[in-house]
Design an enzyme around this catalytic site. Structure first.
Site, short mmCIF file in Angstrom:
data_model
loop_
_atom_site.label_atom_id
_atom_site.label_comp_id
_atom_site.label_asym_id
_atom_site.label_seq_id
_atom_site.Cartn_x
_atom_site.Cartn_y
_atom_site.Cartn_z
N SER A 6 1.16 -0.77 0.42
CA SER A 6 -0.35 -0.39 -0.11
C SER A 6 0.50 0.79 0.21
O SER A 6 1.13 1.08 -1.20
CB SER A 6 -1.10 0.26 1.53
N ASP A 63 -2.02 6.45 -4.16
CA ASP A 63 -0.81 6.16 -3.23
C ASP A 63 -0.45 5.05 -3.57
O ASP A 63 -0.63 5.04 -5.11
CB ASP A 63 -1.98 5.43 -1.52
N ASP A 118 -0.96 1.69 -4.01
CA ASP A 118 -2.10 0.65 -4.58
C ASP A 118 -2.92 1.07 -5.17
O ASP A 118 -3.97 0.48 -5.95
CB ASP A 118 -1.89 -0.40 -3.62
N ASP A 164 -5.64 3.19 -3.85
CA ASP A 164 -7.12 2.85 -3.27
C ASP A 164 -7.05 4.28 -2.41
O ASP A 164 -7.96 4.20 -1.84
CB ASP A 164 -6.72 2.04 -2.28
#
Length: 489
Positions: free
Chosen positions: A116, A258, A260, A262
């Site tokens: 992430s 960000d 990834d 999401d």
């Protein structure tokens, strides 16, 4: 409008050392650790077997752009198919696209190889075993199966490769096809997209151009070393470049994703960072205007402007623990119409999940239909003075007891929320204290209607804290510090 007493998380004391054993990668909401010291292909193989053991049918798998992702993903897939799982490999994809793929392909599970917003040396696994994120108990079960091979299911599965990016693009451009005509009426809508070299690189801007948005992109080459900025888009300090580009190009909006994809943060037309609490409030007001009485889920760390907005629009505000898993699960369980988290996750009832690009399109629609700039809409929101997270190290084993005693002391006189630490609501604001689940420290946040109130609320909690913790709070929140920081906004 929110006025922050500082622009980033404040940390007092050294961060806790990393977990030496690989079991430490199992967190409250996902699996995450440093590659290869804490998380390596062998462990990924075992985690794949554990997840496959819990699934009864297929699983979609994807990965982010980190250098360690291909090896971890290959090992994960090997583990899954060794349990008889049918795997659909959709390649590199933003996390919201993977959630879309799970629904589109009608499979039971989903795993994204990603850390992430963490630095590039980290990697991990976000996963789903059904329609809702895994519970604490389910993650603990995966952990137990991972390290107990005798409980692993055996079978012979297969892996298929499928492109899901085009179907996602077709879906979201159809959902927001009306933006083209709205933009034509305005003349132009200019957006600066900062993909942060993450999963939306080269993809988000392509989709936006399909609906006639004028896009200028930065950091749009996929690079899991994140050479231009941190993959954490929630911190204003990481978004200097996109802020500058918005001002330089006189853009209507700045967008930053960000690692990834999401989470998303926004920059207004004046080149100013917009706190997620404000974006949540704008979404709340828009969505509740057509869904009166609807339920809104928000995390306990959010500013009071969020429940204020819900109340003003006649909705029902539901406070929840901080964390993607908790907000999404509550949204589904309550059949809520919207949910928001200050980290930049935005959840939509019509999707039953979060989607950062969907959030971008909806915000653009709001601005176009209202025929207002984001900077103007922000001025219509209430003003509060709020601190960022204040993280103070404390190695004592009595952290939980301290929080419980603070709750017991104040609850006889003031409203107290205990769903995630203790949040005490005073006449002119609130104070929040939480115990970190991963490090030996306390996390604090304070909000008030005036800058003096922030310090006053903190001082009411300090007598109930260990002396060294209270002293560090005072060092951070003395009157001069707060006044100087606020005046510099």
């Amino acid at each position: 409008m929110l006025i922050f007493t500082d622009k980033s998380t404040i940390i007092s004391g050294n961060s806790a050392g990393k977990e030496g054993m690989s079991k430490g990668v199992f967190k409250k909401c996902d699996i995450r650790g440093i590659y290869p010291d804490e998380l390596n292909p062998d462990l990924a193989l075992r985690i794949g077997r554990a997840i496959g053991t819990k699934l009864t049918s297929g699983c979609v798998v994807a990965g982010d752009v980190r250098p360690s992702t291909p090896k971890l993903k290959d090992s994960l897939i090997k583990g899954l198919i060794q349990t008889g799982c049918e795997v659909v490999d959709v390649g590199i994809a933003p996390t919201p696209v993977v959630y879309f793929a799970k629904e589109k392909l009608n499979v039971e599970g989903a795993v994204i190889v990603t850390a992430s917003h963490n630095p590039p040396e980290y990697n991990g696994f976000k996963f789903m075993l059904g329609d809702i994120p895994p519970t604490d108990r389910e993650i603990e079960e995966i952990k137990k199966i991972t390290f107990n091979r005798s409980t692993i299911k055996k079978g012979k599965g297969r892996v298929y490769k499928k492109d899901i990016l085009i179907p996602y693009e077709q879906w979201i451009t159809k959902r927001f096809s009306h933006l083209s005509s709205l933009i034509n009426k305005k003349g132009k809508f200019k957006v600066i997209v900062d993909a942060g070299n993450g999963c939306w690189s080269g993809y988000a801007e392509r989709i936006m151009r399909k609906v006639n948005i004028d896009v200028f992109s930065i950091f749009s080459n996929p690079d899991g070393n994140f050479p231009n900025r941190s993959p954490n888009s929630a911190l204003e300090e990481n978004l200097t470049a996109v802020k500058n580009e918005v001002s330089k190009n006189k853009a209507d909006l700045g967008i930053a994703f960000d690692g990834d994809g999401d989470r998303v943060s926004f920059i207004d037309d004046e080149g100013r960072f917009v706190p997620a609490d404000e974006i949540i409030s704008l979404f709340v007001r828009w969505i509740l205007s057509s869904h009166p009485g609807g339920k809104i889920v928000y995390d306990i760390k959010c500013s009071s402007i969020v429940p204020d907005s819900v109340k003003k629009m006649g909705g029902l505000a539901l406070v929840e623990k901080s964390g993607h898993t908790y907000i999404k699960s509550r949204l589904i369980r309550e059949n809520a119409i919207f949910g928001g988290e200050i980290s930049g996750h935005f959840f939509f009832g019509e999707l039953k999940r979060d989607d950062a690009l969907f959030a971008c399109f909806l915000l653009i629609e709001i601005l176009l239909r209202k025929k207002e700039k984001l900077s103007s809409l922000r001025k219509n929101l209430p003003s509060y003075f709020i601190t960022p997270d204040i993280r103070i190290k404390y190695k004592g084993k009595d952290r939980e007891r301290i929080v419980k005693e603070i709750s017991s002391f104040f609850k006889s006189s003031y409203p107290v929320e205990e769903i995630d630490g203790v949040k005490i609501k005073f006449e002119d604001g609130w104070g929040l204290i939480r115990v970190s689940v991963t490090e030996p420290l306390f996390t604090f946040r304070f909000e008030s209607t005036g800058k003096e109130g922030v310090l006053r609320i903190a001082q009411r909690l300090i007598p109930h804290l260990p002396r060294e913790v209270g002293e560090k709070i005072l060092q951070i929140l003395d009157k001069k510090y707060i006044a100087d920081k606020i005046n510099n906004q």
